[in-house]
Design a protein around this motif. Structure first.
Motif, PDB file in Angstrom:
ATOM      1  N   UNK B 207       0.787  -1.173   0.010  1.00  0.00           N
ATOM      2  CA  UNK B 207       0.231   0.055  -0.057  1.00  0.00           C
ATOM      3  C   UNK B 207       0.819   1.303   0.146  1.00  0.00           C
ATOM      4  N   UNK B 208       2.110   1.077   0.133  1.00  0.00           N
ATOM      5  CA  UNK B 208       3.173   2.140   0.257  1.00  0.00           C
ATOM      6  C   UNK B 208       2.984   3.412  -0.777  1.00  0.00           C
ATOM      7  N   UNK B 209       2.724   3.054  -1.684  1.00  0.00           N
ATOM      8  CA  UNK B 209       2.607   4.101  -2.950  1.00  0.00           C
ATOM      9  C   UNK B 209       1.354   4.953  -2.862  1.00  0.00           C
ATOM     10  N   UNK B 210       0.415   4.268  -2.428  1.00  0.00           N
ATOM     11  CA  UNK B 210      -1.099   4.885  -2.315  1.00  0.00           C
ATOM     12  C   UNK B 210      -0.897   5.825  -1.162  1.00  0.00           C
ATOM     13  N   UNK B 211      -0.403   5.154   0.068  1.00  0.00           N
ATOM     14  CA  UNK B 211      -0.311   6.154   1.405  1.00  0.00           C
ATOM     15  C   UNK B 211       0.804   7.267   1.137  1.00  0.00           C
ATOM     16  N   UNK B 212       1.753   7.176   0.377  1.00  0.00           N
ATOM     17  CA  UNK B 212       2.581   8.197   0.019  1.00  0.00           C
ATOM     18  C   UNK B 212       1.927   9.387  -0.629  1.00  0.00           C
ATOM     19  N   UNK B 213       1.106   8.851  -1.604  1.00  0.00           N
ATOM     20  CA  UNK B 213       0.331   9.616  -2.585  1.00  0.00           C
ATOM     21  C   UNK B 213      -0.701  10.415  -1.767  1.00  0.00           C
ATOM     22  N   UNK B 214      -1.464   9.615  -0.790  1.00  0.00           N
ATOM     23  CA  UNK B 214      -2.393  10.415  -0.037  1.00  0.00           C
ATOM     24  C   UNK B 214      -1.897  11.564   0.928  1.00  0.00           C
ATOM     25  N   UNK B 215      -0.675  11.278   1.511  1.00  0.00           N
ATOM     26  CA  UNK B 215       0.049  12.313   2.358  1.00  0.00           C
ATOM     27  C   UNK B 215       0.369  13.500   1.342  1.00  0.00           C
ATOM     28  N   UNK B 216       0.977  13.079   0.423  1.00  0.00           N
ATOM     29  CA  UNK B 216       1.394  14.101  -0.559  1.00  0.00           C
ATOM     30  C   UNK B 216       0.000  15.050  -0.775  1.00  0.00           C
ATOM     31  N   UNK B 217      -0.848  14.483  -1.361  1.00  0.00           N
ATOM     32  CA  UNK B 217      -2.003  15.244  -1.898  1.00  0.00           C
ATOM     33  C   UNK B 217      -2.725  16.114  -0.592  1.00  0.00           C
ATOM     34  N   UNK B 218      -2.797  15.404   0.395  1.00  0.00           N
ATOM     35  CA  UNK B 218      -3.697  15.789   1.552  1.00  0.00           C
ATOM     36  C   UNK B 218      -2.592  17.191   2.144  1.00  0.00           C
ATOM     37  N   UNK B 219      -1.390  17.142   2.043  1.00  0.00           N
ATOM     38  CA  UNK B 219      -0.306  18.179   2.674  1.00  0.00           C
ATOM     39  C   UNK B 219      -0.467  19.155   1.739  1.00  0.00           C
ATOM     40  N   UNK B 220      -0.489  18.932   0.293  1.00  0.00           N
ATOM     41  CA  UNK B 220      -0.516  20.117  -0.485  1.00  0.00           C
ATOM     42  C   UNK B 220      -1.712  21.052  -0.340  1.00  0.00           C
ATOM     43  N   UNK B 221      -2.697  20.123   0.242  1.00  0.00           N
ATOM     44  CA  UNK B 221      -4.144  20.996   0.355  1.00  0.00           C
ATOM     45  C   UNK B 221      -4.091  21.606   1.815  1.00  0.00           C
ATOM     46  N   UNK B 222      -3.647  20.881   2.539  1.00  0.00           N
ATOM     47  CA  UNK B 222      -3.652  21.525   3.858  1.00  0.00           C
ATOM     48  C   UNK B 222      -2.821  22.663   4.208  1.00  0.00           C
ATOM     49  N   UNK B 223      -1.600  22.843   3.293  1.00  0.00           N
ATOM     50  CA  UNK B 223      -1.094  23.985   3.554  1.00  0.00           C
ATOM     51  C   UNK B 223      -1.845  25.498   2.876  1.00  0.00           C
ATOM     52  N   UNK B 224      -2.765  25.116   2.042  1.00  0.00           N
ATOM     53  CA  UNK B 224      -3.566  26.116   1.415  1.00  0.00           C
ATOM     54  C   UNK B 224      -4.853  26.205   2.373  1.00  0.00           C
ATOM     55  N   UNK B 225      -4.981  25.696   3.506  1.00  0.00           N
ATOM     56  CA  UNK B 225      -6.338  25.754   3.916  1.00  0.00           C
ATOM     57  C   UNK B 225      -6.450  27.184   4.517  1.00  0.00           C
TER      58      UNK B 225
END
Lengths: 299, 295
Positions: B207-225
């Motif tokens: 699941x590692x690639x998907x987990x890393x993807x989720x972290x990446x996407x969510x972080x990029x959104x969180x910093x723009x909150x």
């Protein structure tokens, strides 16, 4: 895991050493299931409570909404929705939102999946640069891009039309689609595609007939998310439209004007906004699961 | 050979959209960041001041504080929602009746407009009339200030964000789980591995690639909150929740210092880009592609 299925009939052979084990097995199985359901229900309770609160507030009169201790049982009223539809023009905004977000989501999914496939399968010079440029689009705070886009739209005469928002939302959706689909396409082994290629399919046919069906869970998830992000978008919608192409979030925000926050109407707006999304997710749910039957690949 | 052009044909539509709608605003804001531009002030000249904005941004203590708040916020919301999302994905991946309905209902928090979320949670967090304090009083715990306290404001925002975006993590991770092939799991359970062992050695690595993807996407959104925080606290109290985007809003629409705002944006953007690059390199996020290439 085998424990998930019903205990196998083979164990029900009437021998002394076996029957107690059978009984314990079913009891343990039942306990485990009960625990699972309890966990699921608790999770749902936590994640649904604020939404439940908003939905009930939408049907409460002003007095009930601001009551303390909070009112759990009350007489519902449709006054908030009436105000929303009649005074604030929510229905035409709903139509605008559906058209704009629907089209841009489709475009983003099509363009983005194509690009994701290209990035995942081909060895292109500067591939990482391209991917990162696409992601960069998502990183820039919208506040910065609003002003130049306003000027551009004004120059092109497409302010307050569907086109400008469709263009912007398609662009905003691309990074998500490209990056998620890229990972999901990578998960599909090349061998399957190669077999199809040998059988005489063109690359495009492979993409649409072989790869995409296998990537169905990814597609379903991505489409839902892309739709949601565009559906809720507020900043661009408020600054680039006024009366003709006004979308639902703009109407919702009007209900939240600081001086006259009517929590009841605001909640009603929130409820109205969430309904189409709920419908979409219900429809996409099947594809999220269906991928399971397609996705069993013997490695 | 036509084969060589295929990737470019596939990429073309995205490129067109990118150029038309994406690149132009980027260039424009870059240009503006090199000028002193105060649209509402008739006295300040609109002229080139080159890197003066960037130098000011570098020394701006409020900007640095905003970065800190944003980093803390992102770290906690992404981390917590990742763990919860993963737990939920595993929990709801069973063949039990009614779970399909549960999965749909779980997605409800992300379906609610951020603005509506902000308002609803502000109501819930209200110290006198809110439901949270009411529930606390039922178990005899004291009322909390939530959004009104400098120490509790950011955690309160984190809780709200975790509430809204855990389902996002859940959705991506669940799709990832469903895409995994069954045979390694069958092999492992035949070999007698416990559930925990299977999770650690089979599920997680795959699941590692998907987990890393989720972290990446969510972080990029969180910093723009922006939306919810703006509704809930405006960055207060005492700048306790002054996220980068909130500060940017202030600079652009309260002080009307558009040039400086653009420079700040580019500064944040470059920082974010750097972090993403490091993340990708360090975690070998896209290593699989490289491996397949080598085959």
């Amino acid at each position: 895991m085998s424990a998930d299925q019903a205990p196998t009939a083979a164990v029900a052979v009437p021998r002394w050493g076996v029957r107690p084990r059978y009984a314990i097995r079913t009891a343990a199985h039942a306990a485990r299931t009960a625990l699972l359901y309890a966990a699921v229900v608790s999770a749902l309770a936590i994640f649904l409570f604020p939404y439940y609160w908003m939905v009930t507030a939408a049907f409460k009169s002003t007095g009930d909404v601001t009551a303390y201790p909070p009112v759990w049982v009350f007489t519902p009223t449709l006054e908030n929705f009436r105000e929303l539809i009649q005074d604030l023009g929510a229905l035409s905004a709903l139509k605008n939102s559906l058209i704009i977000v629907g089209i841009s989501t489709c475009l983003a999914m099509i363009f983005g999946s194509m690009a994701a496939y290209a990035l995942a399968r081909f060895d292109i010079k500067g591939k990482e640069m391209i991917a990162l440029e696409i992601l960069m689009v998502r990183m820039l705070p919208p506040i910065v891009t609003v002003i130049p886009l306003f000027l551009l739209a004004q120059a092109l005469g497409i302010l307050d039309t569907y086109w400008i928002l469709i263009a912007i939302y398609t662009l905003s959706g691309l990074p998500l689609v490209v990056w998620v689909m890229r990972v999901f396409v990578q998960e599909i082994p090349r061998s399957i595609e190669e077999a199809a290629l040998i059988d005489g399919c063109s690359r495009m046919q492979v993409l649409f007939r072989v790869t995409l069906p296998l990537a169905l869970p990814g597609i379903a998830a991505t489409m839902v998310l892309t739709f949601i992000f565009a559906w809720n978008e507020y900043l661009f919608a408020s600054l680039l439209t006024s009366s003709d192409a006004k979308t639902l979030p703009v109407v919702a925000a009007v209900t939240l004007k600081p001086r006259a926050i009517s929590w009841g109407v605001a909640s009603a707006a929130g409820v109205m906004m969430s309904l189409p999304v709920v419908v979409l997710v219900l429809l996409a749910q099947r594809y999220l699961v269906r991928g399971l039957t397609f996705g069993v690949i013997k490695r | 050979m036509r084969e060589r052009f295929t990737p470019w044909i596939l990429l073309a539509p995205s490129f067109i959209v990118l150029l038309a709608v994406g690149v132009y605003p980027l260039l424009y804001s870059l240009w503006v960041s090199l000028r002193s531009y105060f649209p509402t002030s008739p006295t300040v000249a609109n002229k080139f001041i080159f890197l003066a904005n960037y130098r000011a941004a570098f020394e701006d203590p409020v900007a640095r504080h905003a970065l800190q708040v944003t980093a803390l916020f992102t770290l906690f919301t992404v981390g917590i929602s990742l763990i919860l999302g993963l737990g939920l994905a595993l929990l709801l991946n069973q063949r039990l009746r009614g779970l399909a309905v549960a999965r749909t209902m779980l997605l409800i928090p992300i379906m609610v407009t951020p603005i509506a979320v902000g308002i609803t949670w502000r109501i819930l967090y209200n110290p006198e009339l809110g439901v949270f304090n009411y529930l606390l009083s039922l178990v005899r715990l004291p009322d909390q200030q939530w959004l009104g306290s400098t120490s509790q404001a950011l955690p309160s925002i984190v809780i709200m964000d975790v509430w809204q975006w855990t389902p996002f993590m859940f959705l991506i991770l669940f799709a990832g789980l469903r895409s995994l092939p069954q045979s390694p799991f069958e092999a492992a359970s035949i070999d007698g591995a416990s559930a925990w062992q299977i999770f650690r050695s089979v599920t997680l690595p795959m699941l590692r690639p998907v987990i890393l993807l989720a972290i990446l996407l969510r972080s990029v959104d969180a910093v723009r909150m922006f939306d919810q925080v703006f509704i809930m606290t405006r960055g207060g109290p005492n700048l306790a929740t002054d996220l980068a985007s909130v500060y940017l809003y202030r600079v652009n629409f309260k002080f009307y210092n558009i040039g400086y705002g653009a420079a700040l944006s580019w500064g944040f953007l470059l920082l974010l880009l750097l972090t993403v690059l490091v993340f990708i390199r360090y975690t070998g996020f896209l290593r699989k592609e490289a491996e397949e290439k080598a085959v």
